[in-house]
Design a protein around this motif. Structure first.
Motif, mmCIF file in Angstrom:
data_model
loop_
_atom_site.group_PDB
_atom_site.id
_atom_site.type_symbol
_atom_site.label_atom_id
_atom_site.label_comp_id
_atom_site.label_asym_id
_atom_site.label_seq_id
_atom_site.Cartn_x
_atom_site.Cartn_y
_atom_site.Cartn_z
ATOM 1 N N VAL A 102 -29.089 14.774 -6.993
ATOM 2 C CA VAL A 102 -30.169 13.728 -6.699
ATOM 3 C C VAL A 102 -29.270 12.510 -6.538
ATOM 4 C CG1 VAL A 102 -31.807 15.149 -7.858
ATOM 5 C CG2 VAL A 102 -30.627 13.250 -9.029
ATOM 6 N N PRO A 103 -29.909 11.617 -5.721
ATOM 7 C CA PRO A 103 -29.630 10.268 -5.510
ATOM 8 C C PRO A 103 -29.630 9.452 -7.025
ATOM 9 C CG PRO A 103 -31.244 10.523 -3.843
ATOM 10 C CD PRO A 103 -31.008 11.694 -4.872
ATOM 11 N N LEU A 104 -29.030 8.405 -7.225
ATOM 12 C CA LEU A 104 -29.039 7.698 -8.641
ATOM 13 C C LEU A 104 -30.578 7.120 -8.635
ATOM 14 C CD1 LEU A 104 -25.868 5.454 -8.762
ATOM 15 C CD2 LEU A 104 -26.394 7.441 -9.749
ATOM 16 N N ALA A 105 -31.117 6.845 -7.462
ATOM 17 C CA ALA A 105 -32.410 6.286 -7.842
ATOM 18 C C ALA A 105 -33.445 7.146 -8.330
ATOM 19 C CB ALA A 105 -32.852 5.763 -6.374
ATOM 20 N N GLN A 106 -33.203 8.624 -8.379
ATOM 21 C CA GLN A 106 -33.810 9.757 -8.750
ATOM 22 C C GLN A 106 -33.452 10.276 -9.821
ATOM 23 O OE1 GLN A 106 -34.680 12.471 -5.578
ATOM 24 N NE2 GLN A 106 -35.173 10.887 -4.087
ATOM 25 N N ALA A 107 -32.532 9.748 -10.726
ATOM 26 C CA ALA A 107 -31.871 10.385 -11.757
ATOM 27 C C ALA A 107 -32.292 9.760 -13.342
ATOM 28 C CB ALA A 107 -30.233 10.142 -11.526
ATOM 29 N N TYR A 108 -33.145 8.731 -13.268
ATOM 30 C CA TYR A 108 -33.373 8.332 -14.421
ATOM 31 C C TYR A 108 -34.038 9.432 -15.276
ATOM 32 C CZ TYR A 108 -35.783 5.493 -18.066
ATOM 33 O OH TYR A 108 -36.099 4.784 -19.317
ATOM 34 N N GLY A 109 -33.812 9.222 -16.566
ATOM 35 C CA GLY A 109 -34.456 10.316 -17.484
ATOM 36 C C GLY A 109 -33.863 11.626 -17.139
ATOM 37 N N ARG A 110 -33.272 12.035 -16.638
ATOM 38 C CA ARG A 110 -32.698 13.439 -16.030
ATOM 39 C C ARG A 110 -31.367 13.615 -17.165
ATOM 40 N NH1 ARG A 110 -34.450 15.163 -11.140
ATOM 41 N NH2 ARG A 110 -33.898 17.261 -11.565
#
Length: 396
Positions: free
Chosen positions: A31-39
């Motif tokens: 996933v792009p960095l912008a969608q990776a928070y909390g993963r």
């Protein structure tokens, strides 16, 4: 209810192990960095570049040879000749020789020949090409190339939870996307005739549905995808219909209906028509929790009392979902914490200055305690904690 043929009164550790075993194996996705928070990272992350990418200045000031500035003071400043400047994106191309310096700015490459920095606050201009130093230039204000990390070095590791600082670090490592674990899809169901959505009028004996709100937020914080199933009344038929609507989920999380009462139908459904891995955990609050399955879907039933429900999530469910054990601190007990003879207690405590004290109200219906206290103090079975003892604490 028929005689149980499944484990009862399991330990907290065993409860986590049972739940973890029922969850699907994690697959990876990019996933792009912008969608990776909390993963959660699925693979190690190496540095694609070194940081800093060149030896550079940590301050605004001048770059010089340390030897030319030794002995400089306010009473006897050292004078150097300014021969140019170095700034981020436009490095000085020459070499600093004896008695020379270059004006430099934070993050700018250190010129050849220079090995130290004097900050601008310690400088006074002296003519069109001179500067006076009121203290020696210091090598400590030089950032060495690769001092943070070097290209090829593994900096982030598989299994780490992606916080905001770790995402920023991943970007600095040169990555625009990351391999992360697929989010677990968790269906969430609250139960009980007395439970009413917030905002509606209450009648005597009813309560607002705080469990689903708190659990939904905690699932998001744990990096899960939440499938809200809403609320089901205390009816076997309604509960079965709600469970059947959880198709596509990896696990179903319920609250209420799992204790010893006549109307605890969630327990009865799992025992009589589903499958049970265990019922009841040796902990307080939260003892009546149940783990089972329904047509291949893992089902974890949390108690209905708000504190019990959220504490069991913190202690058992979240570690299983994230693959990370509860984060504990070792603190000094400012007050005693009583032990239970056959259960691990998770008493609410208030952390203050490296110590933790008893919150006071420990009832499973005192929901404000989880907001006010901010910590769970772990008291093992039969091992009371006295004031002055060290104790393990889970921060909420």
């Amino acid at each position: 209810m028929t005689a149980p043929t499944f484990p009862m009164h399991v330990s907290v550790d065993d409860a986590r192990t049972h739940l973890t075993a029922l969850l699907p194996a994690r697959t990876a996705e990019t996933v792009p960095l912008a969608q990776a928070y909390g993963r959660t990272l699925a693979a190690d992350v190496p540095a694609l570049v070194s940081h800093p990418s060149a030896t550079e200045s940590a301050l605004d000031g001048i770059a010089a040879r340390e030897a030319d500035t030794l002995g400089a003071s306010a009473d006897a400043p050292a004078r150097l000749r300014v021969i140019g400047e170095s700034r981020a994106g436009a490095a000085f191309g020459g070499t600093v020789g004896a008695g020379e310096c270059v004006r430099i700015y934070t993050g700018a490459p250190l010129p050849a020949g220079a090995d130290a920095i004097c900050p601008v606050e310690q400088l006074t201009d002296d003519g069109p090409d001179g500067v006076l130093l009121r203290r020696p230039a210091s090598p400590a204000d030089v950032r060495v190339e690769g001092g943070d990390f070097r290209a090829g070095e593994v900096v982030l590791h598989a299994g780490q939870h992606l916080t905001a600082p770790r995402l920023a670090l991943a970007a600095a490592l040169g990555h625009a996307q990351l391999s992360v674990q697929r989010r677990l899809r968790v269906a969430l169901l609250s139960t009980g005739d007395e439970v009413v959505p917030p905002g509606q009028p209450l009648t005597a004996g009813q309560v607002y549905d705080s469990n689903s709100v708190g659990l939904h937020a905690m699932l998001l914080e744990a990096g899960c995808e939440v499938l809200p199933l809403g609320h089901a009344p205390d009816s076997p038929k309604a509960l079965q219909a709600a469970i059947d609507a959880a198709g596509g989920a990896d696990v179903l999380l319920t609250s209420g209906g799992v204790s010893m009462g006549k109307y605890d139908f969630m327990r009865d459904l799992l025992v009589e028509q589903g499958r049970v891995s265990f019922w009841k955990v040796r902990m307080r609050p939260g003892g009546p929790a149940i783990l089972g399955g329904w047509n291949g879907l893992p089902v974890f039933g949390l108690p209905g009392n708000p504190v019990s429900s959220l504490v069991v999530f913190h202690v058992i469910v979240r570690p299983a979902l994230t693959g990370q054990p509860p984060q504990t601190l070792r603190l000094r007990a400012a007050t005693p914490f009583r032990a239970l003879p056959d259960k691990t207690a998770f008493w609410r405590g208030v952390v203050d200055g490296g110590q933790v004290r008893d919150y006071g109200q420990q009832g499973s219906g005192i929901l404000r305690s989880l907001s006010d206290a901010g910590a769970l103090v772990i008291v093992p079975e039969g091992q009371a904690v006295q004031a002055g003892d060290d104790v393990d604490v889970i921060l909420l």
